[in-house]
Design a protein around this motif. Structure first.
Motif, PDB file in Angstrom:
ATOM      1  N   GLU A 178      -0.713   3.492  -9.866  1.00 55.77           N
ATOM      2  CA  GLU A 178      -0.843   4.951  -9.962  1.00 55.77           C
ATOM      3  C   GLU A 178      -1.805   5.490  -8.905  1.00 55.77           C
ATOM      4  O   GLU A 178      -2.431   6.529  -9.093  1.00 55.77           O
ATOM      5  N   ASP A 179      -1.932   4.750  -7.802  1.00 62.34           N
ATOM      6  CA  ASP A 179      -2.762   5.178  -6.663  1.00 62.34           C
ATOM      7  C   ASP A 179      -4.218   5.399  -7.067  1.00 62.34           C
ATOM      8  O   ASP A 179      -4.843   6.397  -6.693  1.00 62.34           O
ATOM      9  N   VAL A 210     -14.145   4.393 -13.960  1.00 65.02           N
ATOM     10  CA  VAL A 210     -12.806   3.804 -13.972  1.00 65.02           C
ATOM     11  C   VAL A 210     -11.846   4.810 -13.342  1.00 65.02           C
ATOM     12  O   VAL A 210     -11.892   6.006 -13.640  1.00 65.02           O
ATOM     13  N   THR A 211     -10.977   4.311 -12.456  1.00 68.45           N
ATOM     14  CA  THR A 211      -9.965   5.150 -11.831  1.00 68.45           C
ATOM     15  C   THR A 211      -8.593   4.745 -12.353  1.00 68.45           C
ATOM     16  O   THR A 211      -8.467   3.883 -13.227  1.00 68.45           O
ATOM     17  N   ALA A 212      -7.542   5.364 -11.843  1.00 73.78           N
ATOM     18  CA  ALA A 212      -6.181   5.049 -12.263  1.00 73.78           C
ATOM     19  C   ALA A 212      -5.816   3.621 -11.833  1.00 73.78           C
ATOM     20  O   ALA A 212      -6.540   2.967 -11.073  1.00 73.78           O
ATOM     21  N   ALA A 263     -13.892   0.521 -11.314  1.00 73.67           N
ATOM     22  CA  ALA A 263     -12.869  -0.414 -11.778  1.00 73.67           C
ATOM     23  C   ALA A 263     -11.524   0.291 -11.865  1.00 73.67           C
ATOM     24  O   ALA A 263     -11.440   1.465 -12.225  1.00 73.67           O
ATOM     25  N   MET A 264     -10.468  -0.434 -11.522  1.00 74.87           N
ATOM     26  CA  MET A 264      -9.113   0.086 -11.692  1.00 74.87           C
ATOM     27  C   MET A 264      -8.761   0.092 -13.181  1.00 74.87           C
ATOM     28  O   MET A 264      -9.280  -0.712 -13.965  1.00 74.87           O
ATOM     29  N   ASP A 265      -7.853   0.960 -13.567  1.00 78.72           N
ATOM     30  CA  ASP A 265      -7.469   1.031 -14.973  1.00 78.72           C
ATOM     31  C   ASP A 265      -6.744  -0.228 -15.429  1.00 78.72           C
ATOM     32  O   ASP A 265      -6.696  -0.512 -16.633  1.00 78.72           O
ATOM     33  N   ASN A 266      -6.198  -1.002 -14.489  1.00 79.40           N
ATOM     34  CA  ASN A 266      -5.545  -2.259 -14.822  1.00 79.40           C
ATOM     35  C   ASN A 266      -6.516  -3.427 -14.897  1.00 79.40           C
ATOM     36  O   ASN A 266      -6.101  -4.584 -14.953  1.00 79.40           O
ATOM     37  N   ILE A 310       0.880  -1.174   0.000  1.00 81.71           N
ATOM     38  CA  ILE A 310       0.000   0.000   0.000  1.00 81.71           C
ATOM     39  C   ILE A 310       0.911   1.215   0.000  1.00 81.71           C
ATOM     40  O   ILE A 310       1.722   1.378   0.915  1.00 81.71           O
ATOM     41  N   THR A 311       0.796   2.072  -1.009  1.00 80.12           N
ATOM     42  CA  THR A 311       1.642   3.268  -1.027  1.00 80.12           C
ATOM     43  C   THR A 311       1.227   4.209   0.099  1.00 80.12           C
ATOM     44  O   THR A 311       0.108   4.152   0.607  1.00 80.12           O
ATOM     45  N   GLU A 312       2.129   5.092   0.454  1.00 78.87           N
ATOM     46  CA  GLU A 312       1.848   6.035   1.544  1.00 78.87           C
ATOM     47  C   GLU A 312       0.657   6.923   1.208  1.00 78.87           C
ATOM     48  O   GLU A 312      -0.194   7.187   2.064  1.00 78.87           O
ATOM     49  N   VAL A 313       0.568   7.371  -0.048  1.00 80.79           N
ATOM     50  CA  VAL A 313      -0.528   8.276  -0.402  1.00 80.79           C
ATOM     51  C   VAL A 313      -1.865   7.557  -0.335  1.00 80.79           C
ATOM     52  O   VAL A 313      -2.861   8.111   0.164  1.00 80.79           O
TER      53      VAL A 313
END
Length: 266
Positions: free
Chosen positions: A253-254, A247-249, A232-235, A21-24
């Protein structure tokens, strides 16, 4: 719309490709919780390797694990609900895997079993290490202490394509899901992320339109379509994106951060 319950898939959604999990993203999820939004992880993982992500963010509540087959309370590890399977339902799948050398594991809510843990090596052992869960040797069925909630076949994507093609011709009494490129999961016919999220929302007193869900793979479609807002995630594969409202990033890409800021924190 003020969303009160946010359901997050874990692998490919909350976690990046480094299984972190990224910090952001962590800070944004925690900020949503501070503002009173209930966060629930909705994952194909078991509770033992999903609850630590909740604890790392200082969150309590629930995890929906094993693709909806077991819902567990974070603080007490109490099983709120689970869907068990019978040995007779899984015998043909175990026989198929053993005859063809397809790796599989058997899961109760809190335990995972394989035929011979001492022989785990290479990609199979690496997979378990990545997912923070090492299995035990499978005992006789009658010696299992708890109901079996999930059966998972694991292998290279092309091999799993062939297995899925074969099993799709069988008379199916179970819910069969492609939960990742390398995985095929079998659960009780009524077990799904969508059904479990629906049950939890009702238990917690949330309307369907107060639920937001974010996911990236085929096993997420039922929760994306149940939620008032499915993202949905972009991946994600194109079919998952088609089932979502937005759709999100990508997970690298967080995308969870981006979606929560746009739909919950703005």
């Amino acid at each position: 719309m003020a969303y009160k319950l946010v359901a997050l898939d874990v692998d490919g959604t909350l976690l990046n490709d480094e299984h972190e999990i990224t910090e952001v993203t962590r800070n944004t999820v925690m900020e949503a919780a501070r503002q009173g939004i209930e966060i629930v992880l909705c994952t194909g993982r078991g509770p033992l390797n999903s609850i630590p992500f909740m604890e790392s963010m200082g969150l309590g509540g629930y995890v929906i694990s094993h693709n909806g087959a077991a819902t567990v309370e974070v603080e007490t590890k109490r099983i709120v609900h689970q869907f068990g399977m019978e040995q007779a339902e899984l015998d043909p799948f175990m026989a198929y895997c053993r005859e063809r050398g397809v790796h599989f594991d058997i899961n109760t809510a809190f335990e995972m079993y394989v035929d011979n843990v001492e022989e785990l090596a290479g990609p199979v052992r690496h997979m378990y290490e990545n997912y923070l869960m090492m299995p035990s040797n499978l005992p006789a069925w009658e010696e299992l202490p708890d109901p079996v909630v999930k059966f998972t076949a694991f292998g290279e994507p092309g091999d799993m394509d062939a297995v899925l093609k074969d099993w799709s011709t069988w008379t199916m009494t179970l819910n069969m899901l492609r939960s990742g490129e390398y995985f095929i999961d079998l659960m009780h016919a009524e077990a799904s992320k969508g059904n479990a999220l629906k049950q939890l929302a009702a238990k917690r007193g949330y309307r369907q339109d107060e639920v937001l869900a974010i996911g990236n793979y085929y096993n997420d479609i039922t929760m994306l379509t149940f939620a008032g807002m499915g993202i949905a995630m972009d991946n994600s594969p194109v079919e998952v994106k088609a089932a979502a409202n937005a759709v999100t990033a990508s997970n690298n890409e967080d995308g969870v951060h981006e979606a929560l800021v746009k739909y919950c924190l703005s």
